[in-house]
Write an enzyme that holds these catalytic residues in place. Structure first.
Site, PDB file in Angstrom:
ATOM      1  N   LEU A   1      -0.320  51.286  39.476  1.00  0.00           N
ATOM      2  CA  LEU A   1       0.299  51.921  39.970  1.00  0.00           C
ATOM      3  C   LEU A   1       1.592  51.449  40.753  1.00  0.00           C
ATOM      4  CD1 LEU A   1       0.490  55.009  42.054  1.00  0.00           C
ATOM      5  CD2 LEU A   1      -0.809  54.028  43.611  1.00  0.00           C
ATOM      6  N   ASP A   2       2.753  52.035  40.483  1.00  0.00           N
ATOM      7  CA  ASP A   2       4.045  50.862  40.369  1.00  0.00           C
ATOM      8  C   ASP A   2       4.051  49.880  40.218  1.00  0.00           C
ATOM      9  OD1 ASP A   2       4.872  53.691  42.090  1.00  0.00           O
ATOM     10  OD2 ASP A   2       3.510  53.019  43.740  1.00  0.00           O
TER      11      ASP A   2
END
Length: 290
Positions: free
Chosen positions: A233-234
């Site tokens: 994530l990210d």
């Protein structure tokens, strides 16, 4: 604004390979043999990793030279130097599916840039888990697909998204403030062709109301990051970032306004560079020929 590429006459070659003598000569020789004329050329030698990256925008004068013949003729050159490469028509727009939730600043900016010709993309569809921007899509004559997402319906929603990607022959998926976490499987299927945008307060100020958290801490910089989507994530490869200096006089609402402006600009840059084959993934990093 640069002149628009001529269909069927201008091409972009991107390549990466182990660095060695003669690479530029091999590429330029290939172009000469195929009536090619270099319009723009950029290269990068990664001396730490011993790798070479190059982007060449060129045109051809021989009307009998076409994309597939160029690809066929470059094959032996690539094989000789261990080159990973891509060759495409410069004029061909990138077929782009945009995803959005309840914040429409990035969506609106991309739509406007596309209409004015600042982005060489086609937008066959807009997908959202809400209906807030259905009328905006209608204004631009773009089909709007409402795909609600709940914990129980997420697999079906992602299957519907992938169906659209396949049926519409989508090249790029843009998460223009789409506030849903994609599954690991979906991230893998969209690897290298999905871009996300978020504020650059991360890893600080996670969760809801990040700008309120930033105000409470008295931040002096507001920024945004555009990156490729990965299962981490990210943590995908960063394409573009920017920051704007702020001070104590701005309240949380002002910070949100500043943040939205920089998010829209950063995402537009990332989409433009990707659509023009200016971004090359190098492990956890990117080489961006601006």
């Amino acid at each position: 604004m640069s002149p628009r590429p001529r269909p069927g006459r201008e091409y972009v070659l991107t390549l990466s390979c182990p660095d060695s003598a003669g690479l530029v000569h091999a590429v330029s020789g290939f172009l000469v043999r195929n009536s090619g004329n270099i319009l723009e050329s950029q290269q990068f030698d990664d001396r730490l990793q011993g790798r070479f990256f190059m982007r060449v925008h060129f045109d051809v004068s021989d009307p009998n030279v076409e994309l597939e013949s160029l690809r066929y003729r470059f094959g032996p050159v690539a094989q000789a130097y261990g080159i990973s490469w891509a060759l495409s028509e410069a004029a061909t727009p990138t077929r782009t599916l945009i995803m959005v939730s309840k914040f429409g600043h990035c969506l609106n900016d991309l739509l406007f840039r596309r209409r004015t010709g600042a982005l060489n993309i086609e937008i066959p569809a807009i997908v959202s888990n809400h209906r807030d921007f259905e009328k905006l899509a209608e204004t631009y004559g773009i089909p709007f697909h409402h795909i609600p997402v709940t914990k129980d319906t997420k697999p079906e929603a992602e299957a519907r998204l992938l169906e659209l990607v396949r049926d519409l022959d989508i090249d790029l998926v843009v998460l223009a403030r789409y506030m849903q976490i994609l599954s690991d499987d979906l991230c893998k299927q969209l690897e290298g062709r999905a871009i996300n945008i978020h504020h650059s307060f991360l890893p600080s100020f996670k969760g809801a109301r990040p700008y309120d958290q930033a105000y409470e801490r008295g931040v002096k910089l507001v920024g945004a990051t555009a990156h490729y989507v990965t299962s981490d994530l990210d943590e995908g490869q960063i394409i573009e970032q920017d920051v704007v200096r702020v001070d104590h006089s701005l309240d949380p609402g002002d910070l949100v306004t500043v943040g939205r402006d920089v998010e829209a600009q950063v995402l537009a840059h990332a989409v433009k560079w990707h659509s023009e084959s200016r971004v090359m993934v190098d492990g956890n990093r990117t080489v961006v020929f601006r």
